[in-house]
Design a protein around this motif. Structure first.
Motif, mmCIF file in Angstrom:
data_model
loop_
_atom_site.group_PDB
_atom_site.id
_atom_site.type_symbol
_atom_site.label_atom_id
_atom_site.label_comp_id
_atom_site.label_asym_id
_atom_site.label_seq_id
_atom_site.Cartn_x
_atom_site.Cartn_y
_atom_site.Cartn_z
ATOM 1 N N ASP A 103 0.861 -1.176 0.000
ATOM 2 C CA ASP A 103 0.000 0.000 0.000
ATOM 3 C C ASP A 103 0.904 1.235 0.000
ATOM 4 O OD1 ASP A 103 -2.350 1.388 0.116
ATOM 5 O OD2 ASP A 103 -3.151 0.200 1.768
ATOM 6 N N THR A 104 0.321 2.416 -0.198
ATOM 7 C CA THR A 104 1.160 3.606 -0.097
ATOM 8 C C THR A 104 1.369 3.949 1.380
ATOM 9 O OG1 THR A 104 -0.843 4.887 -0.391
ATOM 10 C CG2 THR A 104 0.562 4.688 -2.299
ATOM 11 N N VAL A 105 2.564 4.457 1.683
ATOM 12 C CA VAL A 105 2.902 4.855 3.060
ATOM 13 C C VAL A 105 3.346 6.311 3.005
ATOM 14 C CG1 VAL A 105 4.360 4.357 5.067
ATOM 15 C CG2 VAL A 105 3.752 2.508 3.500
ATOM 16 N N THR A 106 2.793 7.135 3.875
ATOM 17 C CA THR A 106 3.149 8.559 3.814
ATOM 18 C C THR A 106 4.029 8.973 4.976
ATOM 19 O OG1 THR A 106 1.155 9.139 4.998
ATOM 20 C CG2 THR A 106 1.031 9.227 2.600
ATOM 21 N N GLY A 107 4.748 10.044 4.763
ATOM 22 C CA GLY A 107 5.588 10.622 5.795
ATOM 23 C C GLY A 107 5.805 12.086 5.444
ATOM 24 N N ALA A 108 6.359 12.847 6.378
ATOM 25 C CA ALA A 108 6.577 14.271 6.083
ATOM 26 C C ALA A 108 7.861 14.744 6.719
ATOM 27 C CB ALA A 108 5.406 15.092 6.595
ATOM 28 N N THR A 109 8.459 15.746 6.089
ATOM 29 C CA THR A 109 9.652 16.354 6.657
ATOM 30 C C THR A 109 9.644 17.834 6.282
ATOM 31 O OG1 THR A 109 12.053 16.203 6.829
ATOM 32 C CG2 THR A 109 11.128 15.787 4.651
ATOM 33 N N VAL A 110 10.352 18.640 7.048
ATOM 34 C CA VAL A 110 10.469 20.057 6.710
ATOM 35 C C VAL A 110 11.930 20.324 6.398
ATOM 36 C CG1 VAL A 110 10.263 22.423 7.560
ATOM 37 C CG2 VAL A 110 8.517 20.740 8.151
ATOM 38 N N ASP A 121 5.715 16.542 1.804
ATOM 39 C CA ASP A 121 4.933 15.334 2.075
ATOM 40 C C ASP A 121 5.435 14.243 1.146
ATOM 41 O OD1 ASP A 121 3.309 16.396 4.015
ATOM 42 O OD2 ASP A 121 1.852 17.175 2.583
ATOM 43 N N LEU A 122 5.810 13.116 1.722
ATOM 44 C CA LEU A 122 6.383 12.025 0.923
ATOM 45 C C LEU A 122 5.415 10.848 0.864
ATOM 46 C CD1 LEU A 122 9.739 12.416 2.730
ATOM 47 C CD2 LEU A 122 9.567 12.568 0.242
ATOM 48 N N ILE A 123 5.363 10.206 -0.300
ATOM 49 C CA ILE A 123 4.529 9.005 -0.436
ATOM 50 C C ILE A 123 5.398 7.878 -0.959
ATOM 51 C CG2 ILE A 123 2.372 8.074 -1.371
ATOM 52 C CD1 ILE A 123 1.832 11.021 -2.312
ATOM 53 N N ASP A 124 5.591 6.881 -0.123
ATOM 54 C CA ASP A 124 6.307 5.681 -0.568
ATOM 55 C C ASP A 124 5.275 4.781 -1.235
ATOM 56 O OD1 ASP A 124 8.011 3.498 -0.844
ATOM 57 O OD2 ASP A 124 7.560 2.759 1.183
ATOM 58 N N THR A 125 5.667 4.158 -2.337
ATOM 59 C CA THR A 125 4.683 3.385 -3.105
ATOM 60 C C THR A 125 5.142 1.940 -3.311
ATOM 61 O OG1 THR A 125 5.736 3.961 -5.188
ATOM 62 C CG2 THR A 125 4.049 5.474 -4.390
ATOM 63 N N ASP A 147 -0.178 -11.166 -8.757
ATOM 64 C CA ASP A 147 -0.731 -11.040 -7.406
ATOM 65 C C ASP A 147 -1.767 -9.920 -7.356
ATOM 66 O OD1 ASP A 147 0.546 -11.454 -4.180
ATOM 67 O OD2 ASP A 147 -0.960 -9.934 -4.672
ATOM 68 N N GLU A 148 -2.973 -10.264 -6.885
ATOM 69 C CA GLU A 148 -4.065 -9.303 -6.908
ATOM 70 C C GLU A 148 -3.798 -8.104 -5.996
ATOM 71 O OE1 GLU A 148 -7.855 -11.126 -6.233
ATOM 72 O OE2 GLU A 148 -8.860 -9.181 -6.214
ATOM 73 N N ILE A 149 -3.337 -8.396 -4.771
ATOM 74 C CA ILE A 149 -3.093 -7.300 -3.815
ATOM 75 C C ILE A 149 -2.002 -6.389 -4.360
ATOM 76 C CG2 ILE A 149 -2.445 -6.720 -1.450
ATOM 77 C CD1 ILE A 149 -3.299 -9.608 -0.698
ATOM 78 N N GLU A 150 -0.933 -7.012 -4.867
ATOM 79 C CA GLU A 150 0.178 -6.210 -5.370
ATOM 80 C C GLU A 150 -0.266 -5.339 -6.558
ATOM 81 O OE1 GLU A 150 3.686 -8.458 -6.265
ATOM 82 O OE2 GLU A 150 4.903 -6.647 -6.511
ATOM 83 N N SER A 151 -1.114 -5.883 -7.423
ATOM 84 C CA SER A 151 -1.508 -5.048 -8.581
ATOM 85 C C SER A 151 -2.366 -3.860 -8.151
ATOM 86 C CB SER A 151 -2.202 -5.832 -9.690
ATOM 87 O OG SER A 151 -2.621 -7.062 -9.258
ATOM 88 N N ILE A 152 -3.167 -4.047 -7.093
ATOM 89 C CA ILE A 152 -3.923 -2.883 -6.584
ATOM 90 C C ILE A 152 -2.938 -1.849 -6.046
ATOM 91 C CG2 ILE A 152 -5.627 -2.081 -4.890
ATOM 92 C CD1 ILE A 152 -6.888 -4.914 -5.042
#
Ligand SMILES: Nc1nc2c(ncn2[C@@H]2O[C@H](COP(=O)(O)OP(=O)(O)OP(=O)(O)O)[C@@H](O)[C@H]2O)c(=O)[nH]1
Ligand SMILES: [Mg+2]
Length: 463
Positions: free
Chosen positions: A258-265, A272-276, A284-289
């Protein structure tokens, strides 16, 4: 746009707290308070000095005590709204202040709409629209730099710059009017004088527009998506960039689903960072989503970090992701993307094909493992968002203000070009007249009721 009645609201946040402040504003605020408040010595607030806190109690109609409070009154012209007003400092939590508020509403006040106190401050002429919007920016600021830029606007620095620009525009237009009356004096030389005169005003407007753009970016921050094939170290990078263990890192490709978010200044810019999820062909069904979400994150971001494993070089996988960015983006990919050559602590390998599209995109070497290059990566993100501007230069501006100022700057630029190209004084004059109109919108001198409603409804209740 008359102010009707006394408005009341709780000005502090809901929830458990030490104190909660209720405010009242409008002619009659003191009279309403007199119905419920008595100081410890039995005095009504109307007989106590203005701007002094007095300890006392609030009692309801039946005489039972609602809360022990501190109360202060302000005279017209000497407080935030510019109107007669009262603040009641109750005990914290929700109940005491809420009961006080209900009591004052029953006593003749009405519940304030969002932003109505600030709207009244604007209508009474205490602050202009730029300052009113800066109030909202102060409340919402996400970093020290965005707070400072909001404070600069609130203190009127932006407003006085806008006024000075307006003054120079008006003076210049007046000069042009004189020339219009003596058309025989206008020749090629006259025109070059005009374009020279406009040069300074134009530079001023451009600088102001740039500083508002900086403020606008500081207020919103930037969104950066971390993209790439599995196992290149995207999650490790998210953790290194935020300094927190936000995402799971393992040597198994396909760890992040899933995407994971984090933030830094960084240097005042909130990122705002989004790890994907790593992008690859999968059954794999979950992985393709997860991969579909990666593409969504890529499209919804301002900045795309394409992570590669530098011990493998740039492969076709990275090239495919870059192509996706180029396809989707209207702007040049080079402007919104960075290639992050991660794992640079390992032996390096040259790219599979050197002369590719990726050559135009800036590269940063990092090691999420050792921390090497992480600061450079943050610097690069900052530069993509703000160029060589410094956060300290920003003026908090809303989209509305920034675009009005940008419009002003571009009209002045057009006028300058027209003058240089030998256009008549009337053409130059009418462009400058349009520029004045655009600029006057910033301070809200001729703001319509609809515009004010649109602006102030974005505020919280009690401000
Ligand atoms: N040597 C070295 N190893 C790293 C570096 N960054 C990450 N790794 C290792 O690479 C492996 C994969 O790291 P992740 O961060 O999980 O990779 P990912 O790109 O998020 O992978 P997915 O979630 O599967 O797409 C882990 O074993 C990390 O410890 C680095 O800079 N140097
Ligand atoms: Mg991962």
């Amino acid at each position: 746009m008359r102010n009707d009645g006394v408005i009341a609201a709780i000005a502090t946040a809901w929830g458990e707290s030490a104190i909660a402040v209720m405010r009242l504003s409008g002619a009659g605020a003191v009279e309403i308070t007199d119905k419920f408040f008595r100081s410890k010595k039995g005095k009504a607030i109307s007989s106590l000095p203005a701007r002094y806190m007095s300890l006392g109690v609030i009692r309801d109609q039946s005489g039972s005590t609602v809360d022990e409070v501190l109360a202060v009154r302000f005279e017209e012209g000497r407080c935030y709204t510019g109107e007669e007003s009262v603040e009641i400092h109750c005990h914290g939590g929700v109940t005491a202040a809420q009961r006080c508020l209900e009591l004052f509403l029953s006593g003749g006040a009405r519940l304030a709409q969002p932003g109505e106190f600030t709207k009244r401050a604007f209508l009474s002429g205490r602050i202009d629209l730029a300052q009113a919007e800066a109030v909202a920016s102060v409340i919402r600021s996400k970093s020290d730099a965005s707070l400072m830029s909001a404070e600069r606007s609130l203190q009127g620095e932006l407003s006085s710059r806008v006024r000075r620009l307006m003054d120079s525009l008006t003076a210049f237009r007046a000069e042009l009017e004189v020339r219009l009356d003596y058309p025989e004096e206008i020749d090629g030389e006259g025109n070059s004088e005009i374009s020279l005169g406009l040069e300074k005003i134009s530079l001023d407007a451009l600088e102001l527009a740039q500083r508002c753009r900086v403020g606008l970016i500081l207020a919103g921050g930037v969104k950066a998506a971390i993209l790439g094939r599995p196992n290149v170290g995207k999650s490790a990078l998210l953790n290194a960039l935020t300094g927190e263990q936000r995402a799971i890192v393992t040597k198994i490709p396909g760890t992040t689903r899933d995407t994971v978010t984090g933030a830094t200044v960084w240097r005042g810019l909130s990122i705002d960072l989004i790890d994907t999820a790593g992008i690859r062909e999968t059954e794999d069904e979950i992985e393709s989503i997860g991969i579909a979400r990666s593409i969504e994150a890529m499209n919804g971001s301002d900045i795309r970090l394409v992570v590669a494993d530098s011990s493998a070089g740039i492969t076709t996988s990275e090239m495919e992701i870059i192509s996706k960015i180029i396809e989707k983006g209207s702007q040049d990919a080079a402007e919104s993307a960075l290639i992050v050559m991660n794992k640079c602590d390992l032996p390096q390998r040259a790219d599979e094909n050197q002369s590719d599209r990726s050559a135009r995109i800036r590269r940063i070497n990092t090691s999420a493992l050792t921390g090497f290059g992480i600061a450079d990566l943050k610097d690069a993100i900052f530069e993509m968002a703000l160029g060589n501007a410094r956060a300290e230069e920003g003026y908090a501006a809303t989209e509305r203000m920034a675009s009005a100022i940008a419009e002003t700057a571009s009209l002045i630029g057009e006028a300058k070009t027209a003058a240089r190209g030998g256009a008549g004084v009337d053409v130059v004059g009418s462009l400058l007249a349009e520029a004045s109109v655009a600029l006057s919108e910033v301070l809200g001198a001729d703001a319509t009721e609809e515009l004010l409603d649109a602006i102030f409804s974005k505020f919280c209740v009690g401000k």
